[in-house]
Design a protein around this motif. Structure first.
Motif, short mmCIF file in Angstrom:
data_model
loop_
_atom_site.label_atom_id
_atom_site.label_comp_id
_atom_site.label_asym_id
_atom_site.label_seq_id
_atom_site.Cartn_x
_atom_site.Cartn_y
_atom_site.Cartn_z
N ILE A 127 49.97 -158.79 12.85
CA ILE A 127 49.09 -158.78 13.95
C ILE A 127 49.91 -159.04 15.27
O ILE A 127 49.79 -158.43 16.26
CB ILE A 127 48.12 -159.80 13.76
N ILE A 128 51.13 -160.00 15.13
CA ILE A 128 51.87 -160.12 16.25
C ILE A 128 52.92 -159.01 16.63
O ILE A 128 53.01 -158.67 17.47
CB ILE A 128 52.56 -161.44 16.22
N GLY A 129 53.52 -158.48 15.59
CA GLY A 129 54.63 -157.65 15.67
C GLY A 129 54.35 -156.14 15.95
O GLY A 129 54.93 -155.55 16.61
N TYR A 130 53.21 -155.77 15.39
CA TYR A 130 53.10 -154.22 15.45
C TYR A 130 52.59 -153.83 17.06
O TYR A 130 53.21 -152.94 17.63
CB TYR A 130 51.85 -153.79 14.60
N PRO A 131 51.70 -154.81 17.64
CA PRO A 131 51.50 -154.41 19.18
C PRO A 131 52.72 -154.49 19.95
O PRO A 131 53.11 -153.53 20.73
CB PRO A 131 50.33 -155.22 19.55
N ALA A 132 53.47 -155.55 19.87
CA ALA A 132 54.78 -155.63 20.17
C ALA A 132 55.55 -154.50 20.04
O ALA A 132 56.34 -153.99 20.99
CB ALA A 132 55.54 -156.96 20.00
N ALA A 133 55.88 -154.10 18.86
CA ALA A 133 56.60 -152.74 18.54
C ALA A 133 55.85 -151.58 19.18
O ALA A 133 57.05 -150.72 19.87
CB ALA A 133 56.83 -152.47 17.22
N SER A 185 53.14 -144.80 11.04
CA SER A 185 53.85 -145.71 11.11
C SER A 185 53.89 -146.75 9.96
O SER A 185 54.49 -147.62 9.83
CB SER A 185 53.82 -146.55 12.42
N MET A 186 53.04 -146.33 8.95
CA MET A 186 53.01 -146.90 7.75
C MET A 186 54.29 -147.25 7.03
O MET A 186 54.61 -148.40 6.58
CB MET A 186 52.07 -146.06 6.64
N PRO A 187 55.10 -146.45 6.99
CA PRO A 187 56.52 -146.55 6.36
C PRO A 187 57.01 -147.85 6.79
O PRO A 187 57.79 -148.83 6.35
CB PRO A 187 57.30 -145.32 6.61
N GLY A 188 57.09 -148.14 8.38
CA GLY A 188 57.68 -149.25 9.17
C GLY A 188 56.67 -150.35 8.58
O GLY A 188 57.48 -151.59 8.34
N LEU A 189 55.50 -150.32 8.64
CA LEU A 189 54.76 -151.52 8.16
C LEU A 189 55.16 -152.02 6.79
O LEU A 189 55.22 -153.11 6.62
CB LEU A 189 52.96 -151.18 8.45
N VAL A 190 55.16 -151.04 5.96
CA VAL A 190 55.39 -151.41 4.45
C VAL A 190 56.89 -152.02 4.40
O VAL A 190 57.04 -153.09 3.74
CB VAL A 190 55.32 -150.05 3.54
N ALA A 191 57.75 -151.31 4.97
CA ALA A 191 59.14 -151.89 4.90
C ALA A 191 59.12 -153.42 5.58
O ALA A 191 59.78 -154.32 5.06
CB ALA A 191 60.25 -151.10 5.60
N GLY A 192 58.67 -153.73 6.67
CA GLY A 192 58.58 -154.65 7.33
C GLY A 192 57.98 -155.90 6.13
O GLY A 192 58.29 -157.07 6.24
N ALA A 193 56.68 -155.61 5.74
CA ALA A 193 55.98 -156.21 4.97
C ALA A 193 56.91 -156.88 3.73
O ALA A 193 56.95 -158.06 3.64
CB ALA A 193 54.62 -155.43 4.45
N ALA A 194 57.46 -155.66 3.15
CA ALA A 194 58.18 -156.26 2.06
C ALA A 194 59.28 -157.24 2.64
O ALA A 194 59.93 -158.09 1.87
CB ALA A 194 58.92 -154.96 1.38
N LEU A 195 59.98 -156.76 3.69
CA LEU A 195 61.18 -157.61 4.11
C LEU A 195 60.74 -158.92 4.21
O LEU A 195 61.53 -160.18 4.40
CB LEU A 195 61.69 -157.01 5.27
N ILE A 196 59.56 -159.19 4.79
CA ILE A 196 59.12 -160.53 5.06
C ILE A 196 58.22 -161.28 3.85
O ILE A 196 58.45 -162.49 3.58
CB ILE A 196 58.05 -160.30 6.11
#
Lengths: 354, 287
Positions: free
Chosen positions: B88-94, B211-222
């Motif tokens: 919610i916070i990171g995606y709009p900023a990105a 941008s789903m690959p980025g969301l998935v990668a970010g989610a896994a990393l977090i």
């Protein structure tokens, strides 16, 4: 479907005037080319018509309705992008269905319309493929199908064939023209390729430095260019500069050139004459002017053989003239040969010095 | 044959390049991890000279006491919530970084995003403690501005843990999403709008799927490190900050029951791997 009127549109980016008081009328159902070198403002003009950018001043109307403050998604236009801009996450059919689907059309309607569009661009069976599985020409067709399936009022094409190789480009030119005739949509396309503009469009607008230089049917612009720029940008031209005499110009060395086309200019003003290379007759003997009023002596400095025609570069009084001759016989001229050039006043366009 | 020959010579010439990384990984991860697997099946550590034997008891302990399962579920929930907040916070900023800002201002904002990476994690958490406690920076500042008196004491609460973790991990989401968003051609957005789609429709149908690959990668990393986190829960959560990660930490640091700690760690690893395995085809289909 509708015509497009652009009236006194100006647009600046900082200090750069991308469009400077451009007015142009695109009639309903016509096929228009906006031609110009890069940086001439042709793409800026297209983006104003599309609604991606808005004019600082001036008016844009589609079908008589002012749209200069209407955002792109409400303008009901179709656009084809230079790099096709197909959605990589969707199949070909879904790409084409996109416009209908965001509009909330029924599934059955979408399916029939998509199939009809695929058939129109002759890709009937490729609906399930992904964009990356298609060749450049096929992607171009999909982009076109996607743009027209929503029945837009006007079709805008931004250098649509620029990314294709030469042979494919010629095919697509014919194809595009056929489709445009079939659906009768007002079409405006941006190109820097003069040949493309000449062969495809009903009318051409030539832009330079944000200004509309000349607008009209291809034949008119080719036969009666109103500026040196128009003469040399659309096709090739030999330009002679001198002083207007009333029915032509006088060159600095005193030679008179008679012009039968173009504006009458007051004697003594600076003027130019433009002559197309293929209108000039080239011969070895002085008597061969065949009644042409304009004759010049020169010397062949270079010959470029291109199969069906040859281009001769002829030196004359410090100027290199270009002459294109159809190779109907085998009597070719050698480099270094003295020649006589002649052409008629009807092939000579008088242009006011810019 | 020829192809095989080239691939073999390709591998042998690549070996000097691969070797340092793999030797290091073997030494730094595989060996200690193997030791931990070994420990997790022991009754006690051999170090103290006490007698020890092999046992499955450490793993059985997880299933015999409901506390561990409860804490594991709480940690998974924490991981989900923190990941969600980071989206919610990171995606709009990105999105703004990739598609709106250009040049200098992009660099400046980028720097602000990755700044947390450059500061020590512990310092970061203790600064949050200064901000969140009663009479802390947030409390004082709000009371200075607002006309009425409010009491802000977020310290030692679940929200404090969330705030601290989101702060630590949101840059991962910004960076991974930024990379995929930046790769999306602007003309795709323009094409969508030229077809009559509003900005929101373009976002939903074109930008988010791409941008789903980025969301998935970010989610896994977090998600993975947050589930096992212990520092933020312990410092910012206080007594409410007992999670699966802090229990594992206790086994190693306080109770000195390494075999149980190791067993709990491997159970967590297994659960996380199962979750990622189940989630990946679903997310791949969405992408």
């Amino acid at each position: 479907m509708a015509g497009v009127q652009v009236s006194n549109v100006s647009r600046s980016f900082g200090a750069h005037k991308a469009l400077d008081d451009v007015s142009i009328d695109f009639a309903d159902g016509g096929f228009y080319a906006l031609l110009g070198p890069s940086g001439s403002g042709k793409t800026t003009l297209l983006r104003q018509i599309a609604g991606f950018d808005f004019p600082d001043t001036g008016r844009i109307a589609i079908g008589g309705e002012s749209v200069e403050h209407v955002p792109v998604e409400k303008r009901r236009i179709g656009m084809v992008f230079q790099n096709y801009a197909l959605f990589p996450n969707m199949s070909i059919a879904h790409n084409i269905a996109f416009g209908l689907s965001v509009r909330g059309e029924a599934k059955a309607t979408i399916a029939t319309e998509v199939q009809r569009a695929l058939d129109l661009v002759q890709l009937g069976k490729l609906g399930e493929r992904r964009p990356h599985q298609l060749s450049g020409g096929q992607r171009q067709r999909v982009a076109l199908a996607r743009a027209i399936v929503t029945k837009p009022r006007v079709l805008l094409l931004d250098e649509p064939l620029g990314a294709l190789d030469k042979a494919l480009r010629v095919d697509m030119q014919i194809e595009l023209k056929r489709i445009q005739r079939e659906i009768g949509i007002t079409t405006i396309f941006v190109t820097h390729d003069q040949e493309e503009a000449l062969t495809m469009s009903d009318r051409i607008g030539i832009l330079r430095d944000g200004r509309l230089v000349q607008e009209g049917p291809p034949e008119e612009i080719y036969d009666r260019p109103k500026s040196e720029f128009a003469a040399t940008f659309l096709g090739d031209a030999n330009i002679f500069r001198g002083d207007a005499t009333g029915n032509g110009i006088r060159l600095p060395d005193g030679t008179a050139i008679a012009a039968g086309v173009g504006d009458r200019l007051a004697a003594g003003t600076k003027a130019s004459c433009a002559v197309r290379p293929e209108r000039i007759r080239i011969a070895t003997d002085a008597g061969a002017s065949s009644g042409n009023a304009n004759t010049l002596k020169g010397q062949v400095s270079k010959r470029i053989f291109a199969g069906n025609n040859s281009t001769y570069f002829v030196e004359r009084a410090g100027q290199t003239l270009k002459v294109i001759v159809q190779n109907t016989g085998i009597d070719r001229l050698a480099e270094g040969q003295d020649v006589m050039l002649s052409w008629s006043p009807e092939s000579t366009v008088l242009i006011a010095a810019s | 044959m020829a192809a095989q020959g080239t691939s073999r010579s390709g591998l042998s010439s690549a070996l000097p390049l691969l070797a340092p990384a793999y030797l290091w990984l073997t030494a730094a991860i595989f060996l200690p991890l193997s030791a931990m697997v070994f420990f997790s099946f022991m009754t006690d550590l051999p170090l103290s000279g006490k007698p020890w034997a092999f046992t499955l008891g450490n793993y059985a302990a997880f299933f015999s006491q409901s506390l561990y399962l409860t804490l594991l579920l709480a940690s998974l929930r924490l991981g989900l919530e923190v990941t969600l907040w980071c989206v919610i916070i990171g995606y709009p900023a990105a999105y703004v970084l990739a598609k709106v800002l250009k040049g200098r201002s992009r660099e400046a904002i980028f720097l602000l995003v990755i700044l947390p990476f450059w500061s020590n994690g512990l310092v970061r958490i203790f600064s949050w403690a200064m901000v969140l406690r009663e009479g802390g920076i947030l409390d004082t500042a709000l009371n200075a501005v607002l006309p009425f008196k409010i009491n802000i004491d977020l310290m030692y609460s679940y929200p404090a843990v969330i705030i601290g973790l989101v702060h630590s991990y949101v840059p991962y989401m910004v960076l991974t999403c930024y990379l995929t968003l930046q790769a999306i051609d602007d003309s795709l957005i323009e094409a969508g709008r030229s077809l009559g789609a509003s900005r929101l429709q373009v976002l939903k149908r074109v930008i988010i799927p791409l941008s789903m690959p980025g969301l998935v990668a970010g989610a896994a990393l977090i998600f993975v490190p947050v589930v096992g986190s212990f520092m933020e829960p312990r410092i910012l959560g206080g007594r409410t900050g007992t999670f699966y990660g802090t229990i594992i930490e206790d086994q190693f640091v306080a109770v000195f029951n390494w075999p149980l700690g190791a067993a709990l760690s491997f159970i967590l690893l297994a659960v996380v791997l199962v979750i990622l395995a189940v989630a990946s085809p679903v997310l791949k289909r969405a992408a």
